[in-house]
Design a protein around this motif. Structure first.
Motif, PDB file in Angstrom:
ATOM      1  N   THR A  88       0.912  -1.076   0.085  1.00 54.76           N
ATOM      2  CA  THR A  88       0.037  -0.183   0.047  1.00 54.76           C
ATOM      3  C   THR A  88       0.767   1.509   0.085  1.00 54.76           C
ATOM      4  O   THR A  88       1.378   1.599   1.121  1.00 54.76           O
ATOM      5  N   ILE A 100      -3.445   6.550  -3.063  1.00 54.19           N
ATOM      6  CA  ILE A 100      -2.975   5.474  -2.997  1.00 54.19           C
ATOM      7  C   ILE A 100      -2.757   4.677  -4.345  1.00 54.19           C
ATOM      8  O   ILE A 100      -3.756   4.489  -5.107  1.00 54.19           O
ATOM      9  N   LEU A 102      -1.851   0.177  -5.093  1.00 59.37           N
ATOM     10  CA  LEU A 102      -1.331  -1.097  -4.364  1.00 59.37           C
ATOM     11  C   LEU A 102      -0.378  -1.427  -5.359  1.00 59.37           C
ATOM     12  O   LEU A 102      -0.664  -1.895  -6.467  1.00 59.37           O
ATOM     13  N   MET A 305      -8.159  -1.238   2.379  1.00 62.14           N
ATOM     14  CA  MET A 305      -6.754  -1.791   3.141  1.00 62.14           C
ATOM     15  C   MET A 305      -6.692  -1.312   4.630  1.00 62.14           C
ATOM     16  O   MET A 305      -7.603  -1.487   5.347  1.00 62.14           O
TER      17      MET A 305
END
Length: 367
Positions: A88, A100, A102, A305
Motif C-alpha cells: 500500500t 494510494i 497497491l 486496506m
C-alpha cells in the motif's frame, strides 16, 4: 534480474530478464524471498476484474524479503534486514487524503494511477523497489519460514478493518464472509485481538466446522439459508447477546442482501465496517434503512486496506504467538512456475490455505 511480467491482459505471465532496480533517496531494494499469490490473481491478469494495471508490468502484492540496497536517508534499516513489505503505497504530498496505489496490483482514482507509474512493478521478481516507509522489520525467527510470514500481508487486511471498527477485548464480532480467504483470517485476527465471541456465518458447512474445531467455543458458526429473516435471527441467536462490530469481507459476486442482513444484526450504537467487493461487478445496491441507522446511532464505515500502523501491529501479534501462523497450509512455487501458481491459488482459495511464490528458490513443495 529475473521477473514474471504481465505483457497483456489475458496472456500468461512471461518469466525472463528485466532491468535491475536501484534505490534512490527514500527508497529500498528488497530481495524477494516469498510473496503470496491471491486466489483471484487469474481474474486480475485475465482482465475480468478490470484493475487499472498498465502492462507490461511485474505484478505481485507485497512480500517478505531481505534489504539489498537502501537510500542514504534511512537511519535504522540496514542491508540484510529481514522485512515485511507493504504493497500500500501512499503519495507523500498530501498527508490528509493521500492518493494510494497497491504496488503491482491496483490503484484508486487518477492520482493513484499516476502514483502507480512511479511504483509500477510488484513482487513477482527476484528484487523489488519500494518506498522506505513501506518495509517493516521482522523478528529473526521469521527467517526460518519466510513463506509463512508472507501471509501476514493477507492478515493485515482484515486487521485494518477491525482497527477501523474499534474492536475491543471481550466484544462480540460478526464476520460476514467468514468462510472466505479473508474472512477466515478475520476470525483468527479478531480472536487474537481479544474478541469474546466471533459469529461466523456462511454457506460452506465444512469450512464452518473447521473454524469451530480450530478455535473452539469462542467461534459460533451459522449456516446461511438465503432467507433474510431466518438468517438474521440465526446470527443474532448465535451471538448470545448484542453484536458490537460487523466486518463485511464478502467477494464481488456476493449479493448485497447478504451483507445487509449481517450488518443489521449489530446493536444500537454498534459499528459496521465494509471491506468486501459487493457491488463491484454490478447487482443490486447495498441499501441500509436510513431510519434504522439514525435511530440506532449506527456507525457505518468503509475501509480500503489498512493504516501503516497495522503492519507493526500484525507483526507483533504473530511474533508474540497471539496470532498463530502455524496452521497455514502453504504450497510453494518457484518463479518459473508462476503460471502454475496462479492456477493453484484459484483452485485452493479457502481460509488458511496459501499459495506462495518464492523467486529466490526453485521447485514446488507443500507444508
Amino acid at each position: 534480474m529475473r521477473a514474471a511480467v504481465l505483457t497483456a491482459f489475458g496472456s500468461p505471465l512471461t518469466v525472463g530478464e528485466v532491468p535491475d532496480v536501484e534505490a534512490g533517496g527514500g527508497e529500498v531494494v528488497v530481495e524477494v524471498l516469498a510473496t503470496c499469490v491471491f486466489p483471484y490473481a487469474g481474474e486480475v491478469f485475465g482482465g475480468k476484474r478490470n484493475y487499472p494495471l498498465e502492462p507490461p508490468v511485474v505484478p505481485g502484492a507485497g512480500c517478505v524479503g531481505r534489504i539489498a540496497r537502501i537510500g542514504r536517508d534511512a537511519t535504522k534499516l540496514r542491508a540484510g534486514d529481514l522485512v515485511l513489505c507493504d504493497l500500500t503505497v501512499r503519495a507523500r504530498d498530501d498527508a490528509h487524503t493521500p492518493d494510494i496505489t497497491l504496488q503491482g496490483w491496483s490503484s484508486r482514482g487518477e492520482g493513484g494511477l499516476r502514483l502507480s507509474r512511479q511504483w509500477h512493478d510488484g513482487s513477482f521478481a527476484e528484487f523489488t523497489r519500494l518506498p522506505t516507509e513501506n518495509v517493516y522489520p521482522l523478528p529473526a525467527s521469521a527467517a526460518e519460514d519466510p513463506a509463512r510470514w508472507a501471509t501476514l500481508g493477507v492478515y493485515a487486511i482484515p486487521y485494518g478493518g477491525l482497527l477501523a471498527g474499534g474492536l475491543a477485548a471481550g466484544e462480540t464480532l460478526l464476520i460476514s464472509g467468514a468462510t472466505g480467504n479473508l474472512g477466515g483470517r478475520a476470525v483468527a485476527v479478531g480472536l487474537a485481538m481479544g474478541a469474546g465471541r466471533v459469529v461466523a456465518p456462511g454457506r460452506n458447512r465444512a469450512v464452518l466446522d473447521r473454524l469451530a474445531d480450530r478455535f473452539g467455543p469462542r467461534v459460533c458458526p451459522v449456516g446461511l439459508t438465503g432467507e433474510e429473516d431466518a438468517d438474521r435471527a440465526a446470527m443474532s441467536a448465535a451471538a448470545g447477546g448484542p453484536v458490537d462490530v460487523v466486518l463485511d469481507l464478502l467477494p464481488p459476486g456476493a449479493p448485497s442482501a447478504v451483507t445487509r442482513v449481517a450488518a443489521m444484526t449489530v446493536r444500537e450504537y454498534g459499528r459496521v465496517v465494509l471491506m468486501g467487493g459487493v457491488g463491484m461487478l454490478g447487482g443490486d445496491d447495498f441499501a441500509l434503512p436510513y431510519p434504522w441507522i439514525m435511530r440506532n446511532s449506527i456507525t457505518v464505515r468503509g475501509q480500503w486496506m489498512y493504516p501503516r500502523t497495522a503492519n507493526t501491529g500484525i507483526i507483533r501479534l504473530a511474533g508474540s504467538g497471539t496470532l498463530d501462523l502455524g496452521a497455514e497450509r502453504i504450497t510453494r512455487f518457484g518463479l518459473d512456475e508462476v503460471n502454475e501458481a496462479v492456477g493453484h491459488a484459484a483452485a485452493h482459495a479457502g481460509p488458511f490455505t496459501s499459495t506462495v511464490l518464492m523467486p529466490a528458490g526453485t521447485g514446488r513443495g507443500s507444508r
